[in-house]
Design a protein around this motif. Sequence first.
Motif, PDB file in Angstrom:
ATOM      1  N   GLN A 177       0.829  -1.207   0.000  1.00 55.55           N
ATOM      2  CA  GLN A 177       0.000   0.000   0.000  1.00 55.55           C
ATOM      3  C   GLN A 177       0.865   1.260   0.000  1.00 55.55           C
ATOM      4  O   GLN A 177       0.535   2.248  -0.660  1.00 55.55           O
ATOM      5  N   GLU A 178       1.997   1.194   0.693  1.00 53.38           N
ATOM      6  CA  GLU A 178       2.898   2.356   0.712  1.00 53.38           C
ATOM      7  C   GLU A 178       3.517   2.587  -0.667  1.00 53.38           C
ATOM      8  O   GLU A 178       3.660   3.722  -1.109  1.00 53.38           O
ATOM      9  N   VAL A 179       3.862   1.489  -1.344  1.00 54.31           N
ATOM     10  CA  VAL A 179       4.433   1.626  -2.690  1.00 54.31           C
ATOM     11  C   VAL A 179       3.380   2.186  -3.650  1.00 54.31           C
ATOM     12  O   VAL A 179       3.651   3.095  -4.446  1.00 54.31           O
ATOM     13  N   GLN A 180       2.171   1.655  -3.553  1.00 50.83           N
ATOM     14  CA  GLN A 180       1.107   2.113  -4.451  1.00 50.83           C
ATOM     15  C   GLN A 180       0.827   3.605  -4.257  1.00 50.83           C
ATOM     16  O   GLN A 180       0.512   4.318  -5.210  1.00 50.83           O
ATOM     17  N   ALA A 181       0.984   4.073  -3.019  1.00 50.24           N
ATOM     18  CA  ALA A 181       0.721   5.488  -2.727  1.00 50.24           C
ATOM     19  C   ALA A 181       1.745   6.404  -3.409  1.00 50.24           C
ATOM     20  O   ALA A 181       1.497   7.592  -3.578  1.00 50.24           O
ATOM     21  N   LEU A 182       2.888   5.845  -3.813  1.00 49.31           N
ATOM     22  CA  LEU A 182       3.889   6.642  -4.532  1.00 49.31           C
ATOM     23  C   LEU A 182       3.423   6.975  -5.948  1.00 49.31           C
ATOM     24  O   LEU A 182       3.943   7.896  -6.579  1.00 49.31           O
ATOM     25  N   ASN A 183       2.477   6.160  -6.460  1.00 46.99           N
ATOM     26  CA  ASN A 183       1.930   6.420  -7.798  1.00 46.99           C
ATOM     27  C   ASN A 183       2.980   6.483  -8.898  1.00 46.99           C
ATOM     28  O   ASN A 183       2.960   7.399  -9.733  1.00 46.99           O
ATOM     29  N   LEU A 184       3.877   5.531  -8.905  1.00 45.69           N
ATOM     30  CA  LEU A 184       4.937   5.522  -9.913  1.00 45.69           C
ATOM     31  C   LEU A 184       4.508   4.666 -11.105  1.00 45.69           C
ATOM     32  O   LEU A 184       4.054   3.535 -10.907  1.00 45.69           O
ATOM     33  N   ASP A 185       4.677   5.195 -12.303  1.00 49.28           N
ATOM     34  CA  ASP A 185       4.207   4.410 -13.455  1.00 49.28           C
ATOM     35  C   ASP A 185       5.057   3.159 -13.682  1.00 49.28           C
ATOM     36  O   ASP A 185       4.580   2.191 -14.264  1.00 49.28           O
ATOM     37  N   TYR A 186       6.293   3.149 -13.207  1.00 43.88           N
ATOM     38  CA  TYR A 186       7.125   1.948 -13.374  1.00 43.88           C
ATOM     39  C   TYR A 186       6.984   0.981 -12.196  1.00 43.88           C
ATOM     40  O   TYR A 186       7.637  -0.061 -12.167  1.00 43.88           O
ATOM     41  N   ALA A 187       6.132   1.311 -11.227  1.00 44.31           N
ATOM     42  CA  ALA A 187       5.961   0.419 -10.060  1.00 44.31           C
ATOM     43  C   ALA A 187       4.504   0.383  -9.591  1.00 44.31           C
ATOM     44  O   ALA A 187       4.189   0.816  -8.489  1.00 44.31           O
ATOM     45  N   PRO A 188       3.609  -0.169 -10.413  1.00 46.42           N
ATOM     46  CA  PRO A 188       2.196  -0.244 -10.002  1.00 46.42           C
ATOM     47  C   PRO A 188       1.996  -1.175  -8.796  1.00 46.42           C
ATOM     48  O   PRO A 188       1.083  -0.989  -8.004  1.00 46.42           O
TER      49      PRO A 188
END
Length: 227
Positions: A182-193
């Motif tokens: 959830q923390e990664v998703q909150a970064l909203n990075l197009d290379y890391a969905p």
Amino acid sequence: MEVKVSENLTIIRQNIEQACKRTGRNSSEVKIIAVTKYVTAERAKEAFDAGIIHLGENRDEGLIEKWNSLGDRPTWHFIGTLQSRKVKNIIDKVSYIHSLDRISLAREINKRSTERIPCFIQVNVSKEESKHGISAASVLDFIQELKSFEHIYIVGLMTMAPLTDDETVIRNTFRGLKQLQQEVQALNLDYAPCQELSMGMSNDYEIAVEEGATFIRIGTSLVGREF
Ligand SMILES: *Cc1c(COP(=O)(O)O)cnc(C)c1O
């Protein structure tokens, strides 16, 4: 006599179904990877013929042996510790790498590949010294560092729970991975969905499914163990 893969698969699918029911999940979200590292290419073929599309290997030799026999019809997953010098042996055979755990490996994958490779970051959630993977605390920084690698595509996170009978310890490990996702998703990075969670093996996949696994990696209880 060895139990048919299809019989084991029926039982595992029922268990997944029940774990999903308990937690209000849809079982179509859970994909089974048959881990074939302990069995022959022939047994791997039996798994594929039983309808398991996803096959996983943890060594380059094993992957190449099975690939030579089954070709590119299965979707191949590399699930083990990956030495940088072996990347070139597997890179054009696998669809997913589950064990990205350092920048030097990302650099090598990026260099050897001509297209985006779906990768999982392997996280040592349980902090066991024997376990590979980066610490949970460094995952967000690690992902930011991957930005410049155009062929690295972070589809999810992967972990292994400790080998223990203590269900709470196992469950907390999987919860920790979900929290990180959830923390990664909150970064909203197009290379890391980061939409996937690779967690759960023969002994703990039902707990993993309850906690949100989308890929479970099952060897022994699905295809058995011949060596
Ligand atoms: C061997 C292995 C598995 C499967 O283990 P089983 O206990 O036989 O189901 C799953 N994930 C990884 C990374 C493995 O090395």
